[in-house]
Design an enzyme around this catalytic site. Structure first.
Site, PDB file in Angstrom:
ATOM      1  CG  ASN A 187      -8.152  -2.285  -3.761  1.00  0.00           C
ATOM      2  OD1 ASN A 187      -7.273  -2.343  -3.108  1.00  0.00           O
ATOM      3  ND2 ASN A 187      -8.996  -1.228  -3.425  1.00  0.00           N
ATOM      4  CG  HIS A 188      -6.120   1.861  -4.938  1.00  0.00           C
ATOM      5  ND1 HIS A 188      -6.416   3.545  -5.112  1.00  0.00           N
ATOM      6  CD2 HIS A 188      -6.841   1.555  -3.679  1.00  0.00           C
ATOM      7  CE1 HIS A 188      -7.316   3.682  -4.041  1.00  0.00           C
ATOM      8  NE2 HIS A 188      -7.541   2.471  -3.323  1.00  0.00           N
ATOM      9  CG  ASP A 194      -1.993  -1.083   1.236  1.00  0.00           C
ATOM     10  OD1 ASP A 194      -2.758  -1.070   0.396  1.00  0.00           O
ATOM     11  OD2 ASP A 194      -1.641  -2.212   2.013  1.00  0.00           O
ATOM     12  CG  HIS A 199      -1.971   3.880  -1.943  1.00  0.00           C
ATOM     13  ND1 HIS A 199      -3.136   3.849  -2.896  1.00  0.00           N
ATOM     14  CD2 HIS A 199      -1.940   3.392  -0.923  1.00  0.00           C
ATOM     15  CE1 HIS A 199      -3.817   2.625  -1.995  1.00  0.00           C
ATOM     16  NE2 HIS A 199      -3.366   2.330  -0.901  1.00  0.00           N
ATOM     17  CG  HIS A 210      -4.250  -5.738  -2.003  1.00  0.00           C
ATOM     18  ND1 HIS A 210      -3.386  -4.834  -1.505  1.00  0.00           N
ATOM     19  CD2 HIS A 210      -5.236  -4.996  -2.222  1.00  0.00           C
ATOM     20  CE1 HIS A 210      -3.730  -3.857  -1.671  1.00  0.00           C
ATOM     21  NE2 HIS A 210      -4.924  -3.843  -1.913  1.00  0.00           N
ATOM     22  CG  ASP A 239      -3.778  -0.791  -3.058  1.00  0.00           C
ATOM     23  OD1 ASP A 239      -4.019  -1.454  -4.442  1.00  0.00           O
ATOM     24  OD2 ASP A 239      -4.607  -0.788  -2.547  1.00  0.00           O
ATOM     25  CG  HIS A 292      -7.547  -4.264   0.874  1.00  0.00           C
ATOM     26  ND1 HIS A 292      -7.597  -3.344   0.014  1.00  0.00           N
ATOM     27  CD2 HIS A 292      -8.588  -4.794   0.817  1.00  0.00           C
ATOM     28  CE1 HIS A 292      -8.816  -2.704  -0.098  1.00  0.00           C
ATOM     29  NE2 HIS A 292      -9.238  -3.973   0.293  1.00  0.00           N
ATOM     30  CG  HIS A 332      -4.252   1.803   4.033  1.00  0.00           C
ATOM     31  ND1 HIS A 332      -4.471   2.919   3.347  1.00  0.00           N
ATOM     32  CD2 HIS A 332      -4.215   0.848   3.161  1.00  0.00           C
ATOM     33  CE1 HIS A 332      -4.525   2.940   2.261  1.00  0.00           C
ATOM     34  NE2 HIS A 332      -4.258   1.601   1.934  1.00  0.00           N
TER      35      HIS A 332
END
Length: 416
Positions: free
Chosen positions: A84-85, A8, A10, A158, A49, A187, A189
């Site tokens: 998923n992102h 994650d 991002h 994830h 992610d 997934h 955080h």
């Protein structure tokens, strides 16, 4: 054998529309890579992610490429799945991680579900929405059988698990195979380190503060990644914290003591290297909120990157108190509550997943989700005799139309 586990990150996320926040996410990732190299690990696992979107900006791609090449130069391979992102829910679509395969990134996918690193079996799957839970559980069962042939095993996923994720989970804890030594999850955080199966189940948490709701976990556990020692009978997990580029400061102020409250914040932030994000709640406001806002920005605007104010007028209960004192539900939770009485778990889950995608304007992903739902629950073609290709093409649009009408009626009934 020692490895690093992160998730994650991002990369490319421009929080609050601020370029400074996008750069903060890059800076943290670079710090993480440097710390991983300093720790002299044998390999790295990234549990999804990696990027904020499935179509990352050039800057996001370059930052990751730089980090990957640093790892490669240190002789440290990286294994990664899509979250998923950074997943496009469309048939034939590939995640951006695939771009870096020629640079040495080992992408775990539905096609390449496992690798071996020395005597360690590393298996995993990219993100699957709840509407595809049957497929996910079937593939997990296959990986569990393969893992039985190895002494040291890692499962990379994830997914949200009900034990840790509340309403929005994709897997129940009892559906996770229990014969792996380490579960490298992404997934969620916040940092989670739990005993499960034959070892440890770990969410390392996000690299940066992606939502202000993560502030409490940040105060308790920090942000960063984990180091895993895999030499003993059970993995030993060590949390490695990374300093954030800027502070998130959350304060509640009373309107009657506003001046002293602002002075206290000034004292706190005056010596910070980077301007902080201020999340302020002003209670018992007796005047026009615009006047109070002007006062706050005049006093603190030059010292902060962003001020996020919330005003509660005299006698009003604060939003924080409402959520603490009542069993309040957000829009998604309310939708789930309403759907409970409908009687179809499959349609209910489809509605929730569509809410997720449509609220983020992910139209292509929404269409693909509906198509996958139809294929799984309404497609009877396997039971029908084979048709010539011309007949198939002529019949196909009609079938899709009929299915679309069915689902439209279903959602109309649900909403009513």
């Amino acid at each position: 054998m020692k490895f690093a586990h992160l998730a994650d990150t991002h990369l490319g996320y421009r929080q609050f529309g601020l370029i400074e926040r996008e750069k903060d996410f890059y800076e943290v990732f670079e710090k993480v890579i440097d710390k991983i190299i300093d720790e002299k690990v044998d390999f790295v696992i990234h549990s999804g992610d990696l990027f904020e979107t499935a179509r990352p900006s050039p800057n996001a791609l370059l930052v990751f490429q730089k980090g990957l090449l640093k790892l490669k130069g240190a002789g440290i391979p990286m294994y990664a799945i899509a979250g998923n992102h950074d997943t496009v829910m469309r048939k034939g679509a590939i995640p951006p991680q695939v771009i870096f395969k020629k640079l040495g990134l080992k992408v775990i996918s539905p096609i390449n579900t496992h690798y071996t690193q020395g005597d360690i079996f590393i298996a995993g799957l990219p993100y699957y929405p709840s509407s595809q839970s049957k497929v996910l559980k079937s593939k997990l069962a296959e990986l569990s059988k393969k893992a039985a042939e190895y002494d040291k095993t890692i499962l990379v996923l994830h997914q949200g698990i009900d034990k840790y994720f509340g309403y929005q989970y994709e897997l129940e804890i009892g559906e996770v195979p229990d014969n792996f030594n380490y579960y490298a999850l992404g997934h969620i955080h916040k940092y989670i380190n739990d005993s499960f199966g034959e070892g440890k189940l770990v969410y390392p948490g996000s690299g940066e503060i992606w939502k202000t709701s993560e502030l409490q976990d940040y105060k308790e556990n920090g942000k960063g990644f984990v180091l895993v020692d895999f030499d003993g009978s059970k993995p030993l997990v060590k949390r490695i914290k990374v300093d954030m580029p800027r502070e998130f400061i959350k304060r509640s102020l009373d309107y009657n003591n506003l001046e002293s409250g602002i002075a206290g914040i000034k004292e706190t932030i005056k010596d910070l290297d980077n301007k902080p994000i201020l999340d302020l709640t002003i209670n018992n406001v007796e005047s026009d909120t615009s006047v109070v806002y002007e006062m706050i920005t005049e006093e603190l605007g030059d010292l902060s990157l962003m001020i996020r104010p919330n005003f509660n007028k005299l006698g009003e209960e604060s939003i924080d108190e409402i959520f603490v004192n009542q069993d309040s539900l957000g829009p998604k939770e309310l939708l789930i509550e309403q759907l409970k009485d409908y009687g179809s778990d499959d349609v209910n889950q489809l509605a929730v997943d569509l809410y997720d995608y449509l609220s983020k304007d992910k139209l292509d992903e929404s269409k693909e989700l509906i198509n996958q739902f139809f294929d799984e629950f309404y497609d009877n073609s396997k039971d029908e005799p084979e048709l010539e290709s011309k007949d198939v093409e002529e019949d196909k649009p009609q079938k899709k139309s009929e299915k679309s009408e069915d689902i439209q009626v279903t959602f109309k009934e649900v909403l009513e």
